[in-house]
Design a protein around this motif. Structure first.
Motif, mmCIF file in Angstrom:
data_model
loop_
_atom_site.group_PDB
_atom_site.id
_atom_site.type_symbol
_atom_site.label_atom_id
_atom_site.label_comp_id
_atom_site.label_asym_id
_atom_site.label_seq_id
_atom_site.Cartn_x
_atom_site.Cartn_y
_atom_site.Cartn_z
ATOM 1 N N SER A 121 51.008 73.671 51.627
ATOM 2 C CA SER A 121 51.261 73.360 50.315
ATOM 3 C C SER A 121 52.268 74.626 49.672
ATOM 4 C CB SER A 121 50.022 73.727 49.430
ATOM 5 O OG SER A 121 48.992 72.823 49.730
ATOM 6 N N TYR A 122 53.177 74.016 48.709
ATOM 7 C CA TYR A 122 53.894 74.971 48.161
ATOM 8 C C TYR A 122 53.149 76.342 47.485
ATOM 9 C CZ TYR A 122 57.890 71.846 48.708
ATOM 10 O OH TYR A 122 58.853 70.942 49.049
ATOM 11 N N PRO A 123 53.665 77.216 47.131
ATOM 12 C CA PRO A 123 53.142 78.359 46.435
ATOM 13 C C PRO A 123 52.831 77.687 45.088
ATOM 14 C CG PRO A 123 54.953 79.289 47.523
ATOM 15 C CD PRO A 123 54.866 77.762 47.695
ATOM 16 N N GLU A 124 51.628 78.245 44.409
ATOM 17 C CA GLU A 124 51.389 77.639 43.068
ATOM 18 C C GLU A 124 52.440 77.989 41.987
ATOM 19 O OE1 GLU A 124 47.501 78.750 41.803
ATOM 20 O OE2 GLU A 124 46.626 78.063 43.557
ATOM 21 N N PRO A 125 52.660 77.192 40.936
ATOM 22 C CA PRO A 125 53.571 77.617 39.875
ATOM 23 C C PRO A 125 53.018 78.798 39.119
ATOM 24 C CG PRO A 125 52.941 75.223 39.639
ATOM 25 C CD PRO A 125 52.062 75.884 40.663
ATOM 26 N N ASP A 126 53.854 79.527 38.882
ATOM 27 C CA ASP A 126 54.095 81.001 38.229
ATOM 28 C C ASP A 126 53.857 80.919 36.745
ATOM 29 O OD1 ASP A 126 53.708 83.590 37.648
ATOM 30 O OD2 ASP A 126 55.734 84.025 38.478
ATOM 31 N N THR A 127 52.518 80.836 36.119
ATOM 32 C CA THR A 127 52.232 80.694 34.886
ATOM 33 C C THR A 127 52.761 81.867 34.141
ATOM 34 O OG1 THR A 127 50.334 81.347 35.010
ATOM 35 C CG2 THR A 127 50.615 78.882 34.868
ATOM 36 N N THR A 128 52.908 83.395 34.770
ATOM 37 C CA THR A 128 53.287 84.401 34.205
ATOM 38 C C THR A 128 54.596 84.928 34.159
ATOM 39 O OG1 THR A 128 53.262 85.829 36.509
ATOM 40 C CG2 THR A 128 51.168 85.152 35.432
ATOM 41 N N VAL A 129 55.329 83.834 34.683
ATOM 42 C CA VAL A 129 56.809 84.254 34.693
ATOM 43 C C VAL A 129 57.440 84.291 33.257
ATOM 44 C CG1 VAL A 129 57.926 81.891 34.823
ATOM 45 C CG2 VAL A 129 59.027 83.757 36.059
ATOM 46 N N GLU A 130 58.676 85.201 33.207
ATOM 47 C CA GLU A 130 59.217 85.126 31.806
ATOM 48 C C GLU A 130 59.857 83.602 31.625
ATOM 49 O OE1 GLU A 130 63.208 86.988 29.648
ATOM 50 O OE2 GLU A 130 62.794 87.201 31.854
ATOM 51 N N GLY A 131 59.395 83.011 30.365
ATOM 52 C CA GLY A 131 60.041 81.898 29.897
ATOM 53 C C GLY A 131 59.056 81.235 28.868
ATOM 54 N N GLY A 132 59.438 79.997 28.454
ATOM 55 C CA GLY A 132 58.808 79.391 27.293
ATOM 56 C C GLY A 132 57.501 78.743 27.727
ATOM 57 N N LEU A 133 57.267 77.697 26.784
ATOM 58 C CA LEU A 133 55.683 76.780 26.990
ATOM 59 C C LEU A 133 55.960 76.115 28.276
ATOM 60 C CD1 LEU A 133 53.420 76.405 25.630
ATOM 61 C CD2 LEU A 133 54.563 74.320 24.381
ATOM 62 N N VAL A 134 56.804 75.633 28.927
ATOM 63 C CA VAL A 134 56.540 74.893 29.809
ATOM 64 C C VAL A 134 56.057 75.723 31.245
ATOM 65 C CG1 VAL A 134 57.837 73.396 31.704
ATOM 66 C CG2 VAL A 134 58.191 73.114 29.281
ATOM 67 N N ALA A 135 56.970 76.875 31.447
ATOM 68 C CA ALA A 135 56.234 77.668 32.217
ATOM 69 C C ALA A 135 54.799 78.167 32.174
ATOM 70 C CB ALA A 135 57.099 79.157 32.025
ATOM 71 N N LEU A 140 49.435 73.147 35.229
ATOM 72 C CA LEU A 140 48.783 71.877 35.425
ATOM 73 C C LEU A 140 49.786 70.978 36.377
ATOM 74 C CD1 LEU A 140 48.970 71.000 31.566
ATOM 75 C CD2 LEU A 140 46.740 71.801 33.219
ATOM 76 N N PHE A 141 50.893 71.441 37.040
ATOM 77 C CA PHE A 141 51.702 70.861 38.048
ATOM 78 C C PHE A 141 51.096 70.642 39.337
ATOM 79 C CE2 PHE A 141 55.770 72.001 35.198
ATOM 80 C CZ PHE A 141 55.043 71.481 34.023
ATOM 81 N N PRO A 142 51.139 69.345 40.007
ATOM 82 C CA PRO A 142 50.843 69.439 41.294
ATOM 83 C C PRO A 142 51.602 70.290 42.465
ATOM 84 C CG PRO A 142 51.285 67.216 40.336
ATOM 85 C CD PRO A 142 51.705 68.163 39.430
ATOM 86 N N HIS A 143 51.143 70.980 43.282
ATOM 87 C CA HIS A 143 51.769 71.864 44.323
ATOM 88 C C HIS A 143 51.228 71.576 45.414
ATOM 89 C CE1 HIS A 143 48.274 73.991 43.932
ATOM 90 N NE2 HIS A 143 48.560 74.669 45.133
ATOM 91 N N GLU A 144 50.434 70.612 46.015
ATOM 92 C CA GLU A 144 49.776 70.225 47.172
ATOM 93 C C GLU A 144 50.769 69.186 47.888
ATOM 94 O OE1 GLU A 144 45.973 69.218 47.489
ATOM 95 O OE2 GLU A 144 45.190 70.846 46.641
ATOM 96 N N TYR A 220 59.421 78.667 37.178
ATOM 97 C CA TYR A 220 58.085 78.819 37.399
ATOM 98 C C TYR A 220 57.791 78.299 38.945
ATOM 99 C CZ TYR A 220 59.132 74.284 35.556
ATOM 100 O OH TYR A 220 59.611 73.025 35.061
ATOM 101 N N LEU A 221 58.630 77.795 39.516
ATOM 102 C CA LEU A 221 58.647 77.239 40.790
ATOM 103 C C LEU A 221 59.534 77.816 41.831
ATOM 104 C CD1 LEU A 221 57.811 73.371 40.339
ATOM 105 C CD2 LEU A 221 56.237 74.940 41.200
#
Length: 279
Positions: A121-135, A140-144, A220-221
């Motif tokens: 699996s890819y690493p999970e998306p980083d919701t903590t990264v500097e950025g806007g709402l999509v980050a 919610l984005f698939p990573h498997e 975020y990815l």
């Protein structure tokens, strides 16, 4: 066997779109960009003739991709192959269904194969990264990984692209380990995937309206910013005349040249986030 192929267990439709969704743009006689929700696919080949598909859109997008292919290349047309810039969910979302229906080979960089054969699996998306709402929503984005089994093959070692004799593939990692871009010297045409993009992908408003802006890969990815920086430098050195990226509208001429030069020159301040799990 086809029956063994399956999407990642967390794959689902993503309710996100942009004003360009469903539209296409011919950037050369044999190079066509189509926007599927918030991501681009590319068709390489002249209308009515043989062609190759680059990437496979968002989850649930196979029917739209088939329709776009038939619109440009004729009823019941199918590509010679599907080549992948990388295996993130928004670039392989329609892949399994298309491979089952079209029965065509898929090619990707060897370092990307674990994510395309269900092994990693890819690493999970980083919701903590500097950025806007999509980050912030990227959890919610698939990573498997999808599992294509034996239907996916490594790209040839010498840089050749199957069925596209004028194109070469370039290893442009950073966003993913096996990310590649496709380049044609004759007219300096580039299909860059997410090595760099032309919209600020982590900000919802800019994603929706597709305001053009040459940016680094989606924050975020992206897990290896040193490699991402080197990949941008490599592509900038090509001085592409036209570029189709994974997100945002195609750019060409001075708009592309100035934007890519600035990104290359100021990558650390423009692309690399100030904080985040992978910084």
């Amino acid at each position: 066997m086809q029956e063994d192929m399956h999407d990642g267990s967390d794959y689902h439709r993503i309710p996100a779109t942009s004003i360009r969704s469903g539209t296409g743009e011919e950037v050369a006689k044999d190079l066509y960009c189509r926007t599927i929700q918030i991501v681009n696919i590319a068709f390489i080949g002249r209308p009515g003739g043989a062609y190759v598909l680059v990437d496979a859109g968002m989850p649930g997008s196979a029917a739209e991709i088939r329709s776009a292919a038939e619109e440009r290349f004729g009823k019941e047309s199918r590509p010679e192959a599907i080549v992948l810039t990388h295996g993130h969910f928004d670039h392989v979302g329609g892949l399994i269904e298309l491979v089952r229906e079209w029965d065509v080979p898929v090619y990707a960089h060897p370092a990307e194969l674990p994510y395309l054969t269900g092994r990693q699996s890819y690493p999970e998306p980083d919701t903590t990264v500097e950025g806007g709402l999509v980050a912030k929503l990227s959890a919610l984005f698939p990573h498997e990984p999808v599992d294509l089994g034996t239907r996916v093959q490594p790209l040839p070692e010498g840089g050749e692209v199957p069925f596209l004799p004028e194109f070469r593939w370039l290893h442009t990692p950073g966003h993913t380990p096996g990310h590649v871009s496709f380049y044609r010297e004759r007219d300096r045409a580039l299909v860059a995937g997410d090595a760099f993009i032309t919209v600020r992908q982590d900000e919802l408003y800019k994603v929706l309206v597709q305001k053009p802006e040459v940016c680094g890969p989606p924050r975020y990815l992206t897990t290896d910013w040193k490699a991402a920086r080197e990949s941008v430098a490599r592509l900038a050195a090509l001085r592409p005349e036209t570029a189709i990226t994974g997100h945002g509208r195609p750019l060409s001429g001075i708009e592309l040249a100035e934007g890519l030069e600035r990104l290359n020159r100021e990558f650390e301040s423009l692309a690399v986030p100030d904080y985040g799990r992978y910084v």
